[in-house]
Enzyme design. Structure first.
Site, PDB file in Angstrom:
ATOM      1  N   CYS A   1       6.163   0.171   6.889  1.00 34.88           N
ATOM      2  CA  CYS A   1       5.767   1.348   6.118  1.00 34.88           C
ATOM      3  C   CYS A   1       6.897   1.685   5.163  1.00 34.88           C
ATOM      4  O   CYS A   1       8.063   1.697   5.582  1.00 34.88           O
ATOM      5  CB  CYS A   1       5.499   2.518   7.064  1.00 34.88           C
ATOM      6  SG  CYS A   1       5.040   4.038   6.206  1.00 34.88           S
ATOM      7  N   LEU A   2       6.577   1.963   3.898  1.00 33.70           N
ATOM      8  CA  LEU A   2       7.633   2.240   2.917  1.00 33.70           C
ATOM      9  C   LEU A   2       8.406   3.529   3.251  1.00 33.70           C
ATOM     10  O   LEU A   2       9.511   3.717   2.765  1.00 33.70           O
ATOM     11  CB  LEU A   2       7.049   2.321   1.502  1.00 33.70           C
ATOM     12  CG  LEU A   2       6.509   0.990   0.938  1.00 33.70           C
ATOM     13  CD1 LEU A   2       5.867   1.215  -0.424  1.00 33.70           C
ATOM     14  CD2 LEU A   2       7.606  -0.068   0.843  1.00 33.70           C
TER      15      LEU A   2
ATOM     16  N   HIS B   1      -2.147   7.835   6.966  1.00 35.02           N
ATOM     17  CA  HIS B   1      -1.215   8.661   6.182  1.00 35.02           C
ATOM     18  C   HIS B   1      -1.908   9.915   5.661  1.00 35.02           C
ATOM     19  O   HIS B   1      -1.321  10.999   5.638  1.00 35.02           O
ATOM     20  CB  HIS B   1      -0.688   7.876   4.965  1.00 35.02           C
ATOM     21  CG  HIS B   1       0.557   7.090   5.236  1.00 35.02           C
ATOM     22  ND1 HIS B   1       1.731   7.679   5.668  1.00 35.02           N
ATOM     23  CD2 HIS B   1       0.830   5.773   5.094  1.00 35.02           C
ATOM     24  CE1 HIS B   1       2.655   6.739   5.792  1.00 35.02           C
ATOM     25  NE2 HIS B   1       2.136   5.570   5.462  1.00 35.02           N
TER      26      HIS B   1
ATOM     27  N   HIS C   1      -3.857   1.903   8.069  1.00 36.80           N
ATOM     28  CA  HIS C   1      -2.518   2.491   7.944  1.00 36.80           C
ATOM     29  C   HIS C   1      -2.521   3.593   6.871  1.00 36.80           C
ATOM     30  O   HIS C   1      -1.994   4.689   7.088  1.00 36.80           O
ATOM     31  CB  HIS C   1      -1.519   1.375   7.581  1.00 36.80           C
ATOM     32  CG  HIS C   1      -0.111   1.825   7.417  1.00 36.80           C
ATOM     33  ND1 HIS C   1       0.889   1.504   8.313  1.00 36.80           N
ATOM     34  CD2 HIS C   1       0.489   2.563   6.455  1.00 36.80           C
ATOM     35  CE1 HIS C   1       2.022   2.040   7.895  1.00 36.80           C
ATOM     36  NE2 HIS C   1       1.816   2.683   6.764  1.00 36.80           N
ATOM     37  N   GLU C   2      -3.158   3.302   5.722  1.00 38.57           N
ATOM     38  CA  GLU C   2      -3.157   4.272   4.612  1.00 38.57           C
ATOM     39  C   GLU C   2      -4.040   5.480   4.929  1.00 38.57           C
ATOM     40  O   GLU C   2      -3.665   6.610   4.615  1.00 38.57           O
ATOM     41  CB  GLU C   2      -3.584   3.609   3.301  1.00 38.57           C
ATOM     42  CG  GLU C   2      -2.712   2.440   2.838  1.00 38.57           C
ATOM     43  CD  GLU C   2      -1.222   2.713   2.836  1.00 38.57           C
ATOM     44  OE1 GLU C   2      -0.808   3.888   2.692  1.00 38.57           O
ATOM     45  OE2 GLU C   2      -0.437   1.755   2.996  1.00 38.57           O
TER      46      GLU C   2
ATOM     47  N   GLY D   1       0.828  -1.203   0.000  1.00 41.57           N
ATOM     48  CA  GLY D   1       0.000   0.000   0.000  1.00 41.57           C
ATOM     49  C   GLY D   1       0.856   1.244   0.000  1.00 41.57           C
ATOM     50  O   GLY D   1       2.009   1.213   0.450  1.00 41.57           O
TER      51      GLY D   1
ATOM     52  N   GLN E   1       3.210  10.060   0.631  1.00 41.20           N
ATOM     53  CA  GLN E   1       4.486   9.335   0.617  1.00 41.20           C
ATOM     54  C   GLN E   1       5.276   9.554  -0.672  1.00 41.20           C
ATOM     55  O   GLN E   1       6.459   9.236  -0.729  1.00 41.20           O
ATOM     56  CB  GLN E   1       4.255   7.823   0.806  1.00 41.20           C
ATOM     57  CG  GLN E   1       3.769   7.472   2.196  1.00 41.20           C
ATOM     58  CD  GLN E   1       3.619   5.968   2.339  1.00 41.20           C
ATOM     59  OE1 GLN E   1       2.611   5.412   1.927  1.00 41.20           O
ATOM     60  NE2 GLN E   1       4.619   5.313   2.891  1.00 41.20           N
TER      61      GLN E   1
HETATM   62 NI    NI Z   1       2.985   3.681   5.426  1.00 43.70          NI
END
Ligand code: NI
Length: 169
Positions: free
Chosen positions: A92-93, A138, A134-135, A45, A50
Site C-alpha cells: 500500500c502506498l 480505503h 484493497h481500494e 492503485g 490517500q
Molecule cells: Ni492502499
C-alpha cells in the site's frame, strides 16, 4: 500534478470517504493527478483519501503507465459479488516498504461510476480483484493491516513504530 501521499496513521486514511455527487472538471482534475501520483510512486492503485481527499474515488492501473487502456477509474464503487479466495502479498502506498500476505476474494464483480457519472459493472480476477478490494477498503476507511493476521499486524505495527523512532517514516 503529483500529490502528497498520506502515510499511516494519518487520520484521513481511517475515515469513510464521502460519495461523489458532482461529476465536474474538478473531479476529473483530481483523477488525472491521482494517476500521475500513482505512476510517480510506481503503484498500481490509489484511493482519494490517500491524497487527503475524503471522497469515494479510486484509480487503478495495473500496467503502471505502460498501457493507457488499462487505466481504470472507480467512483462510488461497490463490490456486488465475491468468489473464491487468494492469499498473496499486498502493499500500500500509505505503508512504504511494507508487504504482507492478505486473504482476498479471487474474483469480484464491481459496480461503479466513471468520471462522467455513468454506472458500469465489471469483473476483476487475481491481481485486479485484489486491487479493487484493497481500494474499495480505503474508501471505507479500512487499511490493509486490518486484514492481516493478528501476528502479522503486530509485527508490522512494531516495524512502523521503529521506523518512526528512527525518523524514517
Ligand atoms: Ni492502499
Amino acid at each position: 500534478m503529483i500529490l502528497k501521499i498520506e502515510k499511516y496513521p494519518s487520520p484521513v486514511l481511517s475515515q469513510p470517504g464521502e460519495p461523489v455527487t458532482d461529476f465536474n472538471d474538478e473531479l476529473r482534475e483530481l483523477i488525472a493527478n491521482m494517476f500521475e501520483t500513482t505512476l510517480a510512486s510506481q503503484g498500481i492503485g490509489l484511493a482519494a483519501p490517500q491524497v487527503g481527499v475524503s471522497k469515494r474515488v479510486t484509480v487503478i492501473d495495473l500496467s503502471v503507465g505502460k498501457d493507457p487502456a488499462q487505466k481504470l477509474v472507480l467512483i462510488n464503487p461497490e463490490i456486488i459479488e465475491r468468489e473464491g479466495k487468494l492469499y498473496e502479498e499486498e502493499g500500500c502506498l500509505s505503508f512504504p516498504e511494507i508487504r504482507e500476505k492478505i486473504v482476498r476474494a479471487a474474483k469480484v464483480r464491481i459496480r461503479a461510476q466513471d468520471e462522467y457519472g455513468k454506472w458500469f459493472e465489471m469483473d476483476g480476477e487475481e491481481l485486479l480483484s485484489r486491487c479493487m478490494q484493497h481500494e474499495v477498503d480505503h474508501l471505507d476507511g479500512i487499511l490493509f493491516i486490518v486484514r492481516m493476521s493478528a501476528l502479522k499486524r503486530d509485527l508490522t505495527l512494531r516495524k512502523i513504530r521503529k521506523a518512526q523512532r528512527e525518523g524514517k517514516w
